[in-house]
Design an enzyme around this catalytic site. Structure first.
Site, PDB file in Angstrom:
ATOM      1  N   GLU A 155       0.589  -1.783  -0.023  1.00 53.28           N
ATOM      2  CA  GLU A 155       0.200   0.041   0.155  1.00 53.28           C
ATOM      3  C   GLU A 155       0.731   1.344   0.130  1.00 53.28           C
ATOM      4  O   GLU A 155       1.776   0.821   1.357  1.00 53.28           O
ATOM      5  CB  GLU A 155      -1.284   0.104   1.282  1.00 53.28           C
ATOM      6  N   GLU A 210       3.984   5.081   4.537  1.00 50.10           N
ATOM      7  CA  GLU A 210       3.257   6.150   4.721  1.00 50.10           C
ATOM      8  C   GLU A 210       4.525   7.212   5.172  1.00 50.10           C
ATOM      9  O   GLU A 210       5.114   7.149   6.903  1.00 50.10           O
ATOM     10  CB  GLU A 210       2.141   6.228   5.787  1.00 50.10           C
ATOM     11  N   ASP A 249       9.085   7.592   1.957  1.00 50.98           N
ATOM     12  CA  ASP A 249       9.070   7.746   0.377  1.00 50.98           C
ATOM     13  C   ASP A 249       9.529   5.985   0.043  1.00 50.98           C
ATOM     14  O   ASP A 249       9.667   6.132  -0.212  1.00 50.98           O
ATOM     15  CB  ASP A 249       9.736   8.007  -0.581  1.00 50.98           C
ATOM     16  N   ASP A 305      -0.927  11.803  -3.192  1.00 46.72           N
ATOM     17  CA  ASP A 305      -0.861  14.009  -3.942  1.00 46.72           C
ATOM     18  C   ASP A 305      -1.392  14.645  -3.387  1.00 46.72           C
ATOM     19  O   ASP A 305      -2.353  15.097  -3.676  1.00 46.72           O
ATOM     20  CB  ASP A 305      -1.032  13.776  -5.511  1.00 46.72           C
ATOM     21  N   LYS A 328      -2.823  20.549  -7.757  1.00 48.37           N
ATOM     22  CA  LYS A 328      -3.012  21.525  -8.072  1.00 48.37           C
ATOM     23  C   LYS A 328      -2.220  21.117  -9.974  1.00 48.37           C
ATOM     24  O   LYS A 328      -1.245  20.847 -10.146  1.00 48.37           O
ATOM     25  CB  LYS A 328      -2.520  22.961  -7.758  1.00 48.37           C
ATOM     26  N   ASP A 350      -9.541  11.698  -5.093  1.00 44.18           N
ATOM     27  CA  ASP A 350     -10.624  12.500  -4.705  1.00 44.18           C
ATOM     28  C   ASP A 350     -10.394  13.289  -5.801  1.00 44.18           C
ATOM     29  O   ASP A 350     -11.004  14.532  -6.186  1.00 44.18           O
ATOM     30  CB  ASP A 350     -10.510  12.907  -3.243  1.00 44.18           C
TER      31      ASP A 350
END
Length: 206
Positions: free
Chosen positions: A37, A62, A89, A112, A116, A148
């Site tokens: 994950e 994470e 990372d 992410d 933008k 999302d």
């Protein structure tokens, strides 16, 4: 004069420093499907997934210290011996600690925070990393992606399909919500508020 307080070691530090894949059977104490994950966040998906699938060996990345440490601590207290959290990372560690064709599934959870368009160069899923993940996934393996941000989802889906992942629903098509899937902490908020989540369940051809 008081001594400075020592900070705890990052969770999963031993994996961060390894140059070759560890013996995962020895690490977990049992054999079984190995899953990755990327972006476990507050740990809602990883913890519930490991509860439902005790046969799976689950490695979650994470980079935020608080979330990584809290998730591993909760797993340990719950007796979930099939979860390992790595506070780092994933882009720098995954290439070294997973052998080719060794992963049964890859889960990408709301990556992410830089959403933008001008931040696209920071995105986790770039062609080179997508190709590397494709190589780590076993034939027939699943790539489960959720976001999302629609534009970012469209871009990631295009990149993943371009390196060889197959979309059972057709190129560029997002996967509908499935109540049997395990939601992340963040996804639960969106489900409660009715906000959209863009999902893809891609396969590596067998």
């Amino acid at each position: 004069m008081s001594r400075p307080r020592l900070l705890p070691e990052p969770v999963g530090l031993k994996f961060v420093t390894q140059e070759t894949p560890p013996d995962w059977d020895a690490e977990f104490g049992f054999s079984g499907p190995l899953e990755l994950e990327i972006g476990s966040g507050a740990g809602g998906h990883a913890l519930e997934y490991c509860r439902r699938h005790p046969e799976v060996r689950f490695v979650a990345f994470e980079w935020r210290k608080k979330y990584a440490r809290d998730t591993q601590d909760r797993a340990d207290k719950a007796g979930l011996r099939n979860l390992r959290v790595i506070e780092s990372d994933a882009r720098f560690i995954v290439p070294r600690i997973f052998a080719p064709d060794s992963l049964a599934a890859i889960h990408l959870q709301f990556p992410d925070p830089w959403w933008k368009r001008s931040h696209a160069k920071r995105a986790v899923i770039q062609p080179a990393f997508a190709e590397l993940l494709y190589g780590k996934l076993a034939p027939g393996g699943l790539f489960d992606m959720r976001t999302d941000v629609q534009d970012r989802g469209v871009t990631m889906l295009a990149i993943l399909e371009s390196v060889g992942f197959k979309n059972p629903l057709g190129s560029g098509v997002f996967h509908p919500y499935d109540p049997e899937e395990v939601p992340s902490t963040r996804e639960r908020r969106y489900l409660a508020s009715g906000e959209p989540v863009y999902r893809a369940r891609l396969l590596k051809p067998a």
